[in-house]
Design an enzyme around this catalytic site. Structure first.
Site, PDB file in Angstrom:
ATOM      1  N   CYS A 150      12.139  72.912 -25.838  1.00  0.00           N
ATOM      2  CA  CYS A 150      13.033  74.104 -25.555  1.00  0.00           C
ATOM      3  C   CYS A 150      14.494  73.370 -25.204  1.00  0.00           C
ATOM      4  O   CYS A 150      15.746  73.975 -25.747  1.00  0.00           O
ATOM      5  CB  CYS A 150      12.789  75.141 -24.821  1.00  0.00           C
ATOM      6  N   SER A 179      10.801  81.075 -17.410  1.00  0.00           N
ATOM      7  CA  SER A 179       9.881  81.166 -18.437  1.00  0.00           C
ATOM      8  C   SER A 179       9.430  80.096 -19.289  1.00  0.00           C
ATOM      9  O   SER A 179       8.395  80.201 -19.991  1.00  0.00           O
ATOM     10  CB  SER A 179      10.494  82.246 -19.449  1.00  0.00           C
ATOM     11  N   HIS A 242      18.074  77.999 -20.962  1.00  0.00           N
ATOM     12  CA  HIS A 242      18.282  76.954 -20.372  1.00  0.00           C
ATOM     13  C   HIS A 242      19.807  76.501 -20.480  1.00  0.00           C
ATOM     14  O   HIS A 242      20.306  76.499 -21.691  1.00  0.00           O
ATOM     15  CB  HIS A 242      17.492  75.816 -21.171  1.00  0.00           C
TER      16      HIS A 242
END
Ligand SMILES: NC(=O)c1ccc[n+]([C@@H]2O[C@H](COP(=O)([O-])OP(=O)(O)OC[C@H]3O[C@@H](n4cnc5c(N)ncnc54)[C@H](OP(=O)(O)O)[C@@H]3O)[C@@H](O)[C@H]2O)c1
Length: 344
Positions: A150, A179, A242
């Site tokens: 990610c 998360s 992020h």
């Protein structure tokens, strides 16, 4: 007719996002859900502690979860989305591909294997042709494509937009949402009122995956890009999104204005889940921010801002929704690319 798909690891944080994005989906129809032996035999409603916005889709809620085994998935399922823990993925994903299933996987196992395409469709869709090499070498009827980590997905599209200036070195510092570690990943006692300057193996993933994604495929072999990448990863108490601080040195002179234009003009694709605008560049110096900007493009866009000159070259910030653009949405987009390229 919709392609019948299965979700491996369907009860987890990314599995739930996959279900949210796939039900409904114009090209895909969920036909199998798998998880661990603890969940097998239960209805999805019983097995999954549903934690994404909105209710569990009705048809999924009553579906029985199977064990994660090729014999438990119907033969008429053509595409599998995998969000298994990487240790489990390493064990079972190859068995599914050998049994003939095409797999779009999120798990980190095999991302760096020479014959496994690691793909962000807007950046390196041509690497998908590596699947021909993979099938030749492994003798699989199925196939395996991976999406990156990610945090890698968050900054690599911005680098791709700047590649024409010649990338020399990149420094990136991340501020990653909880998360990203899954629901049980970081306890509230650890993260509230805190920041943790360590995420196991994460820095290596940003450094190596980015060079593979920006590499070149000549039809037989993939060569990785030579750009130097150094990463520093931090966990912070946001839920999703992020945020990353990036410094880029380029061979050719690159002003913040030219960089902003290159990012704004970097093209999106016409896949079903593609955002209209891939990279949104903010002029406001205090954007992007996770809470305000993570849902741009339904969570599939990248946000950038704060472009400025520094003594280490161009400096900027970027942001992406880690469980959508960085995980489930990335897998779905790769599934759409597989469909467009005739692999299904
Ligand atoms: N979270 C993110 O933002 C993110 C981003 C990019 C990539 N990823 C990657 O995506 C994967 C999943 O992450 P996650 O956060 O969704 O994890 P998670 O919430 O812990 O979910 C794991 C899933 O795998 C299943 N599972 C666990 N052990 C199993 C076993 N032995 N056999 C079969 N199934 C098993 C679980 O089923 P049960 O419910 O039955 O235990 C659950 O469905 C990981 O590889 C992670 O690195 C995550």
């Amino acid at each position: 007719m919709a392609v019948r798909v299965g979700v491996l690891g369907a009860t987890g944080a990314v599995g739930q996002r996959l279900i949210q994005l796939l039900d409904p989906h114009p090209d895909f129809e969920i036909a199998a859900l798998t998880a661990s032996e603890d969940s097998a035999g239960k209805s999805y409603r019983q097995a999954a502690k549903w934690r994404v916005e909105g209710p569990i889709p009705d048809d999924v809620a009553d579906t029985t979860v199977s064990a994660t085994d090729p014999d438990e998935v119907p033969d008429d399922v053509d595409l599998l989305f995998s969000s298994l823990p990487s240790s489990v993925g390493a064990e079972v994903e190859p068995a599914f591909c050998e049994a003939g299933y095409v797999m779009s996987s999120n798990s980190s196992n095999a991302r760096m294997a020479d014959d496994v395409p690691l793909v962000i469709p807007e950046v390196n869709a041509d690497h998908l042709d590596l699947l021909e090499v993979q099938r030749d070498e492994r003798g699989w009827d199925g196939a395996m494509v991976k999406n990156p980590n990610c945090s890698t997905i968050t900054f690599v599209p911005t680098l791709a937009a700047l590649a024409e200036y010649g990338l020399e070195s990149v420094h990136v510092a991340t501020l990653q949402a909880v998360s990203g570690a899954g629901y049980d990943g970081v306890s509230s006692m650890e993260i509230i009122d805190n920041a943790i300057p360590y995420i196991g193996s994460e820095e290596d993933k940003l450094e190596t995956e980015s060079r593979k994604l920006l590499g070149e495929f000549d039809g037989a072999e993939l060569s990785h890009n030579g750009v130097e990448v150094a990463a520093s990863c931090n966990r912070i108490p946001t839920i999703d999104g992020h945020l990353e601080n990036v410094w880029v040195e380029t061979e050719a002179e690159l002003s913040p204005e030219d960089a902003a234009e290159a990012m704004r003009e970097y093209p999106s694709l016409e896949l079903r889940s593609s955002p209209d605008q891939l990279i949104h560049v903010f002029d406001e110096p205090d954007r992007p921010q996770p809470r305000l900007d993570r849902t741009l493009g339904d969570g599939m866009a990248i946000a950038a801002g704060g472009l400025r000159e520094s003594s280490f070259g161009l400096q900027y910030n970027c942001l992406a929704h880690n469980t959508i653009r960085g995980a489930a949405g990335a897998s779905v987009l790769n599934g759409e690319l597989l469909l467009e390229n005739g692999y299904l």
